[in-house]
Design a protein around this motif. Structure first.
Motif, PDB file in Angstrom:
ATOM      1  N   ILE A 273       8.138  -5.773  19.544  1.00 15.47           N
ATOM      2  CA  ILE A 273       7.412  -5.827  18.268  1.00 15.47           C
ATOM      3  C   ILE A 273       6.214  -6.765  18.421  1.00 15.47           C
ATOM      4  CG2 ILE A 273       7.553  -6.484  15.840  1.00 15.47           C
ATOM      5  CD1 ILE A 273      10.499  -5.761  15.883  1.00 15.47           C
ATOM      6  N   PRO A 274       4.998  -6.308  18.106  1.00 15.07           N
ATOM      7  CA  PRO A 274       3.801  -7.119  18.338  1.00 15.07           C
ATOM      8  C   PRO A 274       3.764  -8.383  17.482  1.00 15.07           C
ATOM      9  CG  PRO A 274       3.236  -4.815  17.933  1.00 15.07           C
ATOM     10  CD  PRO A 274       4.678  -4.973  17.596  1.00 15.07           C
ATOM     11  N   GLU A 275       2.999  -9.366  17.935  1.00 14.45           N
ATOM     12  CA  GLU A 275       2.881 -10.638  17.220  1.00 14.45           C
ATOM     13  C   GLU A 275       2.353 -10.433  15.804  1.00 14.45           C
ATOM     14  OE1 GLU A 275       0.604 -14.982  17.629  1.00 14.45           O
ATOM     15  OE2 GLU A 275       0.352 -13.429  19.162  1.00 14.45           O
ATOM     16  N   GLN A 276       1.382  -9.545  15.650  1.00 18.51           N
ATOM     17  CA  GLN A 276       0.831  -9.257  14.317  1.00 18.51           C
ATOM     18  C   GLN A 276       1.930  -8.820  13.362  1.00 18.51           C
ATOM     19  OE1 GLN A 276      -1.176  -5.390  12.765  1.00 18.51           O
ATOM     20  NE2 GLN A 276      -2.769  -6.473  13.912  1.00 18.51           N
ATOM     21  N   THR A 277       2.806  -7.948  13.835  1.00 22.51           N
ATOM     22  CA  THR A 277       3.918  -7.454  13.021  1.00 22.51           C
ATOM     23  C   THR A 277       4.928  -8.554  12.745  1.00 22.51           C
ATOM     24  OG1 THR A 277       3.622  -5.254  13.973  1.00 22.51           O
ATOM     25  CG2 THR A 277       5.715  -5.691  12.872  1.00 22.51           C
ATOM     26  N   GLN A 278       5.143  -9.410  13.728  1.00 19.57           N
ATOM     27  CA  GLN A 278       6.060 -10.527  13.546  1.00 19.57           C
ATOM     28  C   GLN A 278       5.623 -11.404  12.374  1.00 19.57           C
ATOM     29  OE1 GLN A 278       8.861 -11.131  15.147  1.00 19.57           O
ATOM     30  NE2 GLN A 278       8.763 -10.000  17.071  1.00 19.57           N
ATOM     31  N   LYS A 279       4.333 -11.568  12.205  1.00 20.24           N
ATOM     32  CA  LYS A 279       3.807 -12.421  11.141  1.00 20.24           C
ATOM     33  C   LYS A 279       3.740 -11.702   9.795  1.00 20.24           C
ATOM     34  CE  LYS A 279       0.940 -15.298  14.176  1.00 20.24           C
ATOM     35  NZ  LYS A 279      -0.457 -15.715  14.507  1.00 20.24           N
ATOM     36  N   LEU A 280       3.434 -10.391   9.827  1.00 25.15           N
ATOM     37  CA  LEU A 280       3.130  -9.669   8.599  1.00 25.15           C
ATOM     38  C   LEU A 280       4.336  -8.949   7.998  1.00 25.15           C
ATOM     39  CD1 LEU A 280       0.404  -9.317   7.076  1.00 25.15           C
ATOM     40  CD2 LEU A 280       0.182  -7.094   8.194  1.00 25.15           C
ATOM     41  N   PHE A 281       5.111  -8.276   8.835  1.00 29.69           N
ATOM     42  CA  PHE A 281       6.177  -7.409   8.326  1.00 29.69           C
ATOM     43  C   PHE A 281       7.589  -7.974   8.518  1.00 29.69           C
ATOM     44  CE2 PHE A 281       2.669  -4.422   8.698  1.00 29.69           C
ATOM     45  CZ  PHE A 281       2.811  -3.646   7.559  1.00 29.69           C
ATOM     46  N   VAL A 282       7.832  -8.629   9.634  1.00 29.73           N
ATOM     47  CA  VAL A 282       9.186  -9.130   9.905  1.00 29.73           C
ATOM     48  C   VAL A 282       9.683 -10.090   8.822  1.00 29.73           C
ATOM     49  CG1 VAL A 282      10.588 -10.489  11.515  1.00 29.73           C
ATOM     50  CG2 VAL A 282       9.061  -8.696  12.385  1.00 29.73           C
ATOM     51  N   PRO A 283       8.831 -10.982   8.283  1.00 24.16           N
ATOM     52  CA  PRO A 283       9.315 -11.901   7.238  1.00 24.16           C
ATOM     53  C   PRO A 283       9.817 -11.209   5.977  1.00 24.16           C
ATOM     54  CG  PRO A 283       7.285 -12.731   8.183  1.00 24.16           C
ATOM     55  CD  PRO A 283       7.460 -11.339   8.715  1.00 24.16           C
ATOM     56  N   ILE A 284       9.420  -9.964   5.742  1.00 27.36           N
ATOM     57  CA  ILE A 284       9.906  -9.257   4.553  1.00 27.36           C
ATOM     58  C   ILE A 284      10.947  -8.196   4.920  1.00 27.36           C
ATOM     59  CG2 ILE A 284       7.814  -9.713   3.216  1.00 27.36           C
ATOM     60  CD1 ILE A 284       6.903  -6.857   3.767  1.00 27.36           C
ATOM     61  N   GLY A 285      11.527  -8.328   6.104  1.00 24.08           N
ATOM     62  CA  GLY A 285      12.642  -7.465   6.480  1.00 24.08           C
ATOM     63  C   GLY A 285      12.261  -6.152   7.123  1.00 24.08           C
ATOM     64  N   GLN A 286      10.979  -5.930   7.382  1.00 27.93           N
ATOM     65  CA  GLN A 286      10.550  -4.695   8.045  1.00 27.93           C
ATOM     66  C   GLN A 286      10.436  -4.989   9.538  1.00 27.93           C
ATOM     67  OE1 GLN A 286       7.524  -3.848   4.530  1.00 27.93           O
ATOM     68  NE2 GLN A 286       7.676  -2.034   5.846  1.00 27.93           N
ATOM     69  N   ASP A 287      11.572  -4.877  10.225  1.00 30.54           N
ATOM     70  CA  ASP A 287      11.661  -5.288  11.622  1.00 30.54           C
ATOM     71  C   ASP A 287      12.362  -4.229  12.466  1.00 30.54           C
ATOM     72  OD1 ASP A 287      14.157  -5.544  10.509  1.00 30.54           O
ATOM     73  OD2 ASP A 287      14.492  -7.601  11.195  1.00 30.54           O
ATOM     74  N   GLY A 288      12.132  -2.960  12.152  1.00 26.98           N
ATOM     75  CA  GLY A 288      12.780  -1.869  12.869  1.00 26.98           C
ATOM     76  C   GLY A 288      12.195  -1.632  14.246  1.00 26.98           C
ATOM     77  N   VAL A 289      12.823  -0.743  14.982  1.00 27.62           N
ATOM     78  CA  VAL A 289      12.296  -0.292  16.272  1.00 27.62           C
ATOM     79  C   VAL A 289      12.077   1.214  16.183  1.00 27.62           C
ATOM     80  CG1 VAL A 289      13.359  -2.151  17.585  1.00 27.62           C
ATOM     81  CG2 VAL A 289      14.628  -0.006  17.222  1.00 27.62           C
ATOM     82  N   GLU A 290      11.351   1.738  17.161  1.00 28.71           N
ATOM     83  CA  GLU A 290      10.947   3.150  17.111  1.00 28.71           C
ATOM     84  C   GLU A 290      11.794   4.013  18.034  1.00 28.71           C
ATOM     85  OE1 GLU A 290       6.795   5.561  16.675  1.00 28.71           O
ATOM     86  OE2 GLU A 290       6.847   4.048  18.267  1.00 28.71           O
ATOM     87  N   ARG A 291      11.908   5.284  17.660  1.00 31.31           N
ATOM     88  CA  ARG A 291      12.524   6.282  18.531  1.00 31.31           C
ATOM     89  C   ARG A 291      11.789   6.310  19.868  1.00 31.31           C
ATOM     90  NH1 ARG A 291      11.003  11.341  15.873  1.00 31.31           N
ATOM     91  NH2 ARG A 291      12.274  12.366  17.447  1.00 31.31           N
ATOM     92  N   GLU A 292      12.508   6.518  20.965  1.00 29.90           N
ATOM     93  CA  GLU A 292      11.887   6.501  22.288  1.00 29.90           C
ATOM     94  C   GLU A 292      10.799   7.559  22.427  1.00 29.90           C
ATOM     95  OE1 GLU A 292      14.737   6.724  25.407  1.00 29.90           O
ATOM     96  OE2 GLU A 292      15.634   4.773  24.949  1.00 29.90           O
ATOM     97  N   ASN A 293      11.013   8.711  21.805  1.00 26.47           N
ATOM     98  CA  ASN A 293      10.010   9.775  21.917  1.00 26.47           C
ATOM     99  C   ASN A 293       9.074   9.826  20.713  1.00 26.47           C
ATOM    100  OD1 ASN A 293      11.906  10.716  20.126  1.00 26.47           O
ATOM    101  ND2 ASN A 293      12.112  12.751  21.057  1.00 26.47           N
ATOM    102  N   ALA A 294       9.032   8.738  19.947  1.00 28.02           N
ATOM    103  CA  ALA A 294       8.051   8.560  18.861  1.00 28.02           C
ATOM    104  C   ALA A 294       8.017   9.782  17.933  1.00 28.02           C
ATOM    105  CB  ALA A 294       6.687   8.233  19.439  1.00 28.02           C
TER     106      ALA A 294
END
Length: 368
Positions: A273-294
């Motif tokens: 998960i990118p640093e930008q996402t760590q700061k913006l989305f992870v604090p509000i519980g949006q910390d999922g991962v993606e399907r391998e084949n997108a």
């Protein structure tokens, strides 16, 4: 007799000349009136969006009141979708901050949605357009990343979570002369719970989505290389062999190109998960991962228009997407009067649809 005859002839001739001149003048006046009438009729002729960008057979039009009007040939709606001329002809897409929305979205849109869908692995599909943003919301919370922004182009999934591998944004803070253009990739969340999805933002000109104010009405610095309201720019989206290629151009600005694989994910673990996402989305519980084949195996389709990202929902609900902006209880005209809307003008739009594309009717059936 001779003297009388000589006297009579000039008098007759003078009367004849006067009558002839009068007749000519009447004809001239009639001719001028006819021309003015023809000119007025020509001026009153409606120029439709389909006269400017004749590609509407490929789209259905969603309006800012949530309605789907279908194919928009020879169609206009003065509240949401019409034409304008500032020396050139443009198609106007307008959407208020608050009102009835389409599908499950919190945001209003006046937007085209492609009638066919295509699959990224076999795609050879393309969308190009030139546009200028004329207005973004005058109110919002500066700490909320979506405030004062509008999405002007998308790739959307028609299947499963119906996520968006591409959203092209324009965002300008109040008091700034220049705004930012950036694009988002939204992960296609692994598993059945899509609540943990998140976006990753990439700047084109100016800042990305994550640059926000320090409080409700304190704004970050204005971007030096930004795009002003009313300044034209173009984008090109090509999806081929599983890869999305983007190109952005604007006079006086550096041309920018990007590529993103849509069938192999780079976000399959928490560690990725990118640093930008760590700061913006992870604090509000949006910390999922993606399907391998997108997005492999999912039907995707283009969207184009004014998808207003500013809404009236409280930032307490979601500090990234809920702007707390003025909506006047959904009164569209009041919102238009005090600048609480998004307005985007388009011209020179083209779409290429591959032979492998299939009907997208299922998406509209689910969401209309």
């Amino acid at each position: 007799m001779t003297k009388k005859f000589i006297t009579f002839v000039p008098m007759f001739s003078l009367v004849g000349v006067l009558l002839l001149l009068s007749s000519c003048n009447n004809k001239k006046e009639a001719s001028t009136t006819e021309i003015e009438t023809l000119n007025n009729k020509e001026a009153q002729k409606t120029i439709y969006a389909s006269d400017i960008t004749p590609f509407f057979d490929h789209w259905k039009l969603i309006l800012g009141d949530g309605s789907n009007v279908g194919i928009a040939n020879n169609f206009e709606n003065k509240d949401f979708f019409y034409t304008a001329n500032d020396g050139e002809d443009w198609v106007v897409y307008k959407a208020p901050n608050g009102g009835d929305t389409h599908g499950t979205s919190n945001n209003t849109r006046t937007e085209l949605a492609q009638q066919k869908k295509w699959y990224p692995k076999t795609a050879n599909d393309k969308l190009t357009t030139t546009l200028k943003v004329m207005n973004v919301s005058s109110t919002g919370d500066a700490r909320v990343a979506a405030s004062y922004s509008v999405v002007v182009g998308q790739i959307h999934s028609a299947d499963k979570h119906e996520n968006e591998p591409l959203k092209i944004f324009y965002k300008k803070f109040p008091g700034h002369s220049k705004g930012s253009v950036f694009w988002h990739y939204e992960i296609n969340t692994a598993g059945d719970d899509n609540a943990k999805r998140w976006d990753y933002s990439t700047a084109v000109w100016g800042n990305d989505f994550s640059v926000v104010g320090t409080d409700v009405s304190t704004y970050p610095e204005e971007p030096e290389d930004g795009i002003a309201l009313g300044e034209a720019f173009s984008y090109e989206i090509v999806v081929k062999d599983g890869v999305m290629n983007l190109k952005f151009t604007s006079e006086g600005h550096e041309t920018k190109t990007f590529a993103k694989n849509l069938i192999v994910s780079e976000y399959t673990t928490t560690a990725s998960i990118p640093e930008q996402t760590q700061k913006l989305f992870v604090p509000i519980g949006q910390d999922g991962v993606e399907r391998e084949n997108a997005y492999a195996g999912e039907g995707l389709f283009f969207k184009l228009g004014s998808y207003n990202q500013t809404n009236g929902k409280s930032p307490e609900v979601n500090k990234n997407w809920c702007s707390g902006a003025e909506t006047h209880g959904g009164d569209i005209q009041k919102q238009y009067q005090d600048g609480n809307y998004a307005e985007v003008w388009f011209k020179e739009a083209n779409i290429y649809v591959s032979e492998a594309a299939v009907s997208n009717e299922g998406y509209f059936t689910k969401n209309d």
